[in-house]
Design an enzyme around this catalytic site. Structure first.
Site, PDB file in Angstrom:
ATOM      1  CE  LYS A 167      -1.994  -1.118   3.896  1.00  0.00           C
ATOM      2  NZ  LYS A 167      -1.298  -2.374   4.200  1.00  0.00           N
TER       3      LYS A 167
ATOM      4  NE  ARG B  73      -4.348  -1.312  10.077  1.00  0.00           N
ATOM      5  CZ  ARG B  73      -3.205  -0.941   9.511  1.00  0.00           C
ATOM      6  NH1 ARG B  73      -3.135   0.139   8.787  1.00  0.00           N
ATOM      7  NH2 ARG B  73      -2.145  -1.658   9.689  1.00  0.00           N
TER       8      ARG B  73
ATOM      9  NE  ARG C 191       7.787  -3.534   5.863  1.00  0.00           N
ATOM     10  CZ  ARG C 191       6.473  -3.399   5.979  1.00  0.00           C
ATOM     11  NH1 ARG C 191       5.833  -2.564   5.184  1.00  0.00           N
ATOM     12  NH2 ARG C 191       5.805  -4.106   6.884  1.00  0.00           N
TER      13      ARG C 191
ATOM     14  NE  ARG D  16       6.723  -1.285   9.756  1.00  0.00           N
ATOM     15  CZ  ARG D  16       5.596  -1.173   9.054  1.00  0.00           C
ATOM     16  NH1 ARG D  16       5.593  -0.534   7.904  1.00  0.00           N
ATOM     17  NH2 ARG D  16       4.476  -1.665   9.506  1.00  0.00           N
TER      18      ARG D  16
ATOM     19  NE  ARG E  22       2.139  -5.086  11.110  1.00  0.00           N
ATOM     20  CZ  ARG E  22       3.101  -4.875  10.225  1.00  0.00           C
ATOM     21  NH1 ARG E  22       4.300  -5.410  10.401  1.00  0.00           N
ATOM     22  NH2 ARG E  22       2.884  -4.132   9.182  1.00  0.00           N
TER      23      ARG E  22
END
Ligand code: AP5
Length: 220
Positions: free
Chosen positions: A13, A86, A125, A158, A169
């Protein structure tokens, strides 16, 4: 243009929001980046939300609505929302706020990604802890491995990309989003994007969907 991007953690996103904003000159609001910046600077808000983020839980709706409301209303020339709304209460509040300002949401794009592909995106990532730029060791590497292209800071993983937190998550996402999909599907202007392809392929599909949507809206 006022667009919201939905999709599971790691779906791309943020990556696509940046490209949409660049193409159509819109403002990018990433709820995750806003929260991470508050956390990094140790503000009172940052201290309140830290435990939620670190444990893969959602920040409470009242707080989230408050954080996003003024930002969104100030972006009269258009925006892309990434990571917000969300939950059903967040989407209802967003609708109320935008309608009152006569700037309704035009389009909601829902990114769908094969779970195996998603796992690879998390593993690779890396982010810059200072400018929050996002990289991927294989698919979007920095020019110098491990170093941010923009400010030369060392890239980090992260904190909420650790496997246990990622699992939480995804679970949280699945629970909170089901009512949201039904809500937006009912209202139209809700499109699904297969976001499992390469970054450039997904960008092509996304920009094409947006252009077609606005051409059709202008013609009618
Ligand atoms: P947030 O930061 O919003 O996390 P998220 O929704 O879980 O999304 P991500 O940032 O993980 O992924 P993304 O879809 O943006 O993917 P990206 O482009 O980075 O939220 C973090 C936390 O904040 C939440 O857990 C919660 O605690 C809190 N929070 C945030 N919003 C909230 C809200 N509204 N309410 C309550 N709490 C909230 O891409 C992933 C990786 O893949 C990158 O490395 C990228 O380079 C790579 N990549 C991207 N696209 C492709 C592609 N097509 N092919 C190959 N690689 C790709």
């Amino acid at each position: 243009m006022r667009i919201a991007l939905l999709g599971p953690p790691g779906a791309g996103k943020g990556t696509q929001a940046a490209r949409i904003c660049q193409t159509f000159h819109l403002i990018h609001f990433s709820s995750g980046d806003i929260l991470r910046a508050e956390k990094m600077f140790g503000t009172s808000l940052g201290r309140r939300i830290r435990d939620f983020i670190d444990n893969g839980l959602l920040v409470p709706d009242d707080l989230m609505i408050q954080i996003m409301e003024q930002r969104v209303l100030a972006a009269r020339d258009g925006f892309v929302l990434d990571g917000y709304p969300r939950t059903l209460p967040q989407s209802q509040a967003l609708k109320r706020i935008l309608q009152a300002a006569d700037m309704p949401l035009d389009l909601v794009l829902n990114f769908v990604v094969d779970p195996k592909v998603l796992a690879r995106r998390f593993e690779g990532r890396r982010i810059c802890p200072v400018c929050l730029a996002v990289y991927h060791v294989d698919t979007m590497p920095s020019k110098i491995p491990g170093v941010c292209d923009h400010d030369s800071h060392e890239l980090i993983i992260r904190q909420d990309d650790m496997p246990d937190v990622v699992r939480k998550r995804i679970e949280t996402y699945q629970e909170s989003m089901a009512p949201l999909f039904a809500y937006y599907a009912q209202q139209g202007d809700f499109k699904t994007i297969d976001a499992s392809g390469s970054v450039d392929d997904v960008t092509r599909v996304v920009l094409d969907k947006i252009r077609r949507h606005f051409e059709a809206a202008t013609a009618s």
